[in-house]
Design an enzyme around this catalytic site. Structure first.
Site: not given
Length: 612
Positions: A339-343
Site C-alpha cells: 500500500t502506498c509507500s509500502g508498495g
C-alpha cells in the site's frame, strides 16, 4: 476580530454583520467582547493570512507528501497570479469590470450565482433565505469563480496557472464568510442560544490546539479509542520481532486455509491498522474469513536514532519477513500486498529478487500505489512545486534533522484539503465550540509516524529518477532494479477521487506490471478506496485488465462492466484462485522457532517515535 474590521473584504464582511447586530441585548455585547479576545490572536489582514499559509507550507510537506513548499515557492505561486495581471492588463481590466458589475447584482439581490452544490459550507437554509447571508455567500462564490476564470483565460503556461489557482484557492477558502463567527448563520444562532458560551468553549479549543496541535484544529476526539480493545481487534500474534518491524500472524477463522500465505507491506508513513479498524470494515478480518493465511508487517516508528534507515534497509526487512513466513507456513513462496509507500518498497524488493534470480513472491496486490512517479506529478497538483531545487532542499532538511516527523506529515495532509481538514474543524471547534468527532478512521489518521531521514531522501530520489519506469537507475545491494524482469500476478486498486495517489497514476502502476494486470477503479478517495467493505452505501467499481495504454480509454471501456458494491468480494475471488490448495488451518500461531511474542496488534504500534 478587532483589526479585521478595517482591512480588506473580510473586514467589510464583519463590519456589515456587526452593523446588523447593533442594538442587541447584553448577551450580544458579551459575545462581541469574546470575539474581540479571540481576534487578538487571530489573522488580521489578507496579507497576514498569506504569511500564515506560507509559514505552514514552509514547515510541512504541502501538496507533494515528500517535497514540501518553501516560502519562495509560495511567493512564486502569488507571483504567478500577479504575472497574469501584469502580462495582460487589458484582459485583467475587463475581468475586473465584469466582476464589479456582477458584484453590484449581488448587492441588489439580482444575482443567480450559486456555490458548488457539493460545497458543504453553505448547506444551512439561512444562506439562501437571509438577505445578508445570501449576499455574503454569493460574493464569495463570485470572487472564487472570477479568479478561476481569469487564471484560466490568462496567457500563463500550465504550470504557472496551476500555481496561481493554488494560491488563489488557499486565500479564498481561508476568507470564506463561513469561517467568521457572525458571518456564519449556524455560529450566529448558537451565539444567541448559548449567550456566547460556544465562543468561550471555542477559545479554549483554540488555545489547546495552539499549544498542543501546531496551530491546526484537532480533527478527532481520540478518547473513546484504544488499540486492541475497539480498534485493531482481529485476533493474532506477533511471531517475529526485529529492530525494524514486528510480524503479525492473524488467527485463522476457517477450518481450512489456502496453503500460500499473504504478506502485507503497509506504508511507512502510517501505522498498519488502517486495514483493521472496526470489525465490520476490517480488511484483515475479511482476508482471514476468506481462508487466507494473513501476515502483516508492523513497522517500528523511528526516531532520529534510526534516521540512517533507508529504502535498502526496508527492502531487506521485507525479505526477512517473507523468509519467516515461508518457514512458518512451509510454503515455497508467498503472495504480497503493498500500500502506498509500502508498495514502492515492495517494487524495489521484487526487482531485487528478480536481479538475484530468486522467486519468493507469486502474486501481488497494490493499493493506491504509484510506481510511475512522473505520471503522478504530471497528472495532478503534486507536480506544481516539484523542481530539482525543491527536492534538494527537502533532502538537505531531512539530512539535517534526521527524520520527518509525523506532525509534519499530518499538517501536509491537512493542507492538501483545507476545506475538509482545516476550515471544517475551525468552524466546528472554534466557532461552534464543539468537540471534534470520535471517528476511528480519523483516530488512525491522527496516530502519526515518523520517516527516517535517509528513507525520505531515498523516496525523493524515486520521484526524481522514476526508477521503476527507467530500468537500472535504482540499485539495491548493488543490483540494478528492472521491473520488466519481475514476473508476478498483479491486482492494482485506485480511487476515483484520490487526491494523494491519482487513479491515472495508479493505472500507470498496473501498466508497469504488465497488460495482464487486473486494474480496479473504486468510487472513493485515498483511504476510502482501501476501507471499502460490502454494504458501504453508493459503492461501485470497475475492473478489467490493464490492456489500454491510456488510462481514460481503459475507463471508458471498463465502464460497461461497472459493478455495484465493494471490490472486496472481487479481490477475494482473485486471491483465492492464486493462493494454492486448501489445507487444515494451523492450530497454533508461529512455529517451534518462531514462538508467539505478544498478541496483535503488537507492541510497536503503541510506541512513540523510536520507542519499543
Amino acid at each position: 476580530m478587532a483589526n479585521q474590521t478595517t482591512h480588506g473584504p473580510a473586514g467589510r464582511v464583519v463590519q456589515m454583520t456587526r452593523k446588523a447586530a447593533r442594538g442587541a441585548n447584553r448577551i450580544r455585547q458579551r459575545t462581541a467582547e469574546t470575539l474581540g479576545a479571540i481576534g487578538d490572536g487571530a489573522m488580521r489582514t489578507t496579507g497576514e493570512l498569506t504569511d500564515l499559509v506560507a509559514d505552514v507550507a514552509e514547515n510541512t510537506l504541502t501538496f507533494n507528501p515528500l517535497i514540501g513548499i518553501r516560502r519562495r515557492d509560495m511567493a512564486t505561486a502569488a507571483g504567478a497570479l500577479l504575472k497574469g495581471v501584469a502580462s495582460a492588463p487589458r484582459v485583467a481590466s475587463r475581468h475586473l469590470g465584469a466582476y464589479v458589475g456582477e458584484l453590484r447584482k449581488v448587492v441588489r439581490g439580482d444575482s443567480e450565482i450559486k456555490p458548488d452544490p457539493k460545497d458543504r459550507r453553505f448547506v444551512d437554509p439561512a444562506w439562501q433565505s437571509n438577505f445578508l447571508y445570501r449576499r455574503l455567500m454569493q460574493a464569495h462564490a463570485l470572487t472564487q469563480r472570477s479568479l478561476d476564470d481569469f487564471i484560466d483565460q490568462s496567457s500563463l503556461d500550465a504550470r504557472n496557472k496551476g500555481r496561481a489557482h493554488f494560491f488563489a484557492a488557499l486565500v479564498a477558502d481561508a476568507l470564506a464568510p463561513s469561517n467568521l463567527p457572525l458571518a456564519n448563520p449556524v455560529a450566529a444562532r448558537k451565539i444567541i442560544d448559548t449567550g456566547g458560551a460556544n465562543l468561550v468553549a471555542g477559545f479554549r479549543n483554540f488555545v489547546h490546539d495552539l499549544r498542543h496541535n501546531h496551530m491546526l484544529p484537532q480533527q478527532v476526539d481520540v478518547t473513546p479509542f484504544k488499540l486492541g480493545v475497539n480498534v485493531a481487534t482481529t485476533p493474532g500474534q506477533v511471531v517475529h520481532r526485529s529492530e525494524m518491524f514486528e510480524l503479525i500472524q492473524y488467527t485463522p477463522s476457517t477450518p481450512q486455509v489456502h496453503a500460500r500465505p499473504l504478506v502485507m507491506s503497509p506504508p511507512q508513513v502510517n501505522k498498519f491498522y488502517a486495514i483493521d479498524l472496526a470489525p465490520e470494515k476490517s480488511l484483515a478480518k475479511w482476508a482471514v474469513d476468506s481462508g487466507v493465511q494473513m501476515f502483516v508487517v508492523s513497522w517500528r516508528n523511528p526516531s532520529v536514532d534510526q534516521g540512517h534507515w533507508g529504502l535498502e534497509d526496508y527492502v531487506m526487512a521485507l525479505d526477512e519477513a517473507v523468509d519467516v513466513v515461508r518457514r512458518i507456513t512451509k510454503s515455497p513462496d508467498v503472495n504480497m500486498w503493498g500500500t502506498c509507500s509500502g508498495g514502492m518498497t515492495l517494487a524495489a524488493y521484487l526487482g531485487w529478487l528478480a536481479a538475484k534470480g530468486e522467486r519468493k513472491v507469486a502474486n501481488t496486490t497494490w493499493a493506491v500505489c504509484i510506481l510511475d512517479t512522473q505520471a503522478a506529478l504530471s497528472d495532478s497538483t503534486l507536480g506544481l512545486f516539484n523542481t530539482p531545487q525543491t527536492i534538494r532542499a527537502a533532502q538537505a532538511r531531512s539530512r539535517r534533522r534526521g527524520m520527518v516527523s509525523g506532525e509534519e506529515m499530518a499538517r501536509m495532509f491537512a493542507w492538501l484539503r483545507p476545506n475538509d481538514l482545516i476550515w471544517n474543524y475551525w468552524v466546528n471547534n472554534y466557532l461552534l465550540g464543539n468537540k471534534p468527532p470520535a471517528f476511528d478512521i480519523l483516530f488512525w489518521n491522527s496516530d502519526t509516524t515518523h520517516l527516517p531521514g535517509q528513507f525520505h531522501c531515498d523516496l525523493l530520489e524515486l520521484i526524481e529518477t522514476n526508477p521503476y519506469a527507467n530500468a537500472g537507475t535504482l540499485k539495491i545491494s548493488g543490483l540494478p532494479i528492472d521491473l520488466a524482469q519481475v514476473d508476478v500476478g498483479a491486482y492494482v486498486i485506485g480511487g476515483i477521487t484520490d487526491h494523494i495517489t491519482p487513479w491515472r497514476a495508479c493505472y500507470g502502476t498496473a501498466r508497469l506490471l504488465g497488460p495482464e494486470t487486473t486494474f480496479v477503479l473504486a468510487n472513493a478517495g485515498h483511504l476510502q478506496s482501501l476501507i471499502n467493505p460490502p454494504g458501504a452505501p453508493k459503492s461501485f467499481f470497475s475492473a478489467a485488465p490493464a490492456t489500454f495504454e491510456d488510462a481514460d480509454e481503459w475507463a471508458r471501456a471498463a465502464q460497461a462492466g461497472r459493478t455495484e458494491g465493494s471490490w472486496w468480494p472481487h479481490w477475494r475471488g482473485w486471491i483465492q484462485q492464486r493462493s494454492g490448495e486448501l489445507v487444515n488451518a494451523p492450530k497454533n500461531p508461529g512455529s517451534r522457532k518462531y514462538k508467539p511474542l505478544a498478541p496483535a496488534p503488537g507492541e510497536y504500534v503503541h510506541a512513540k517515535g523510536g520507542e519499543r
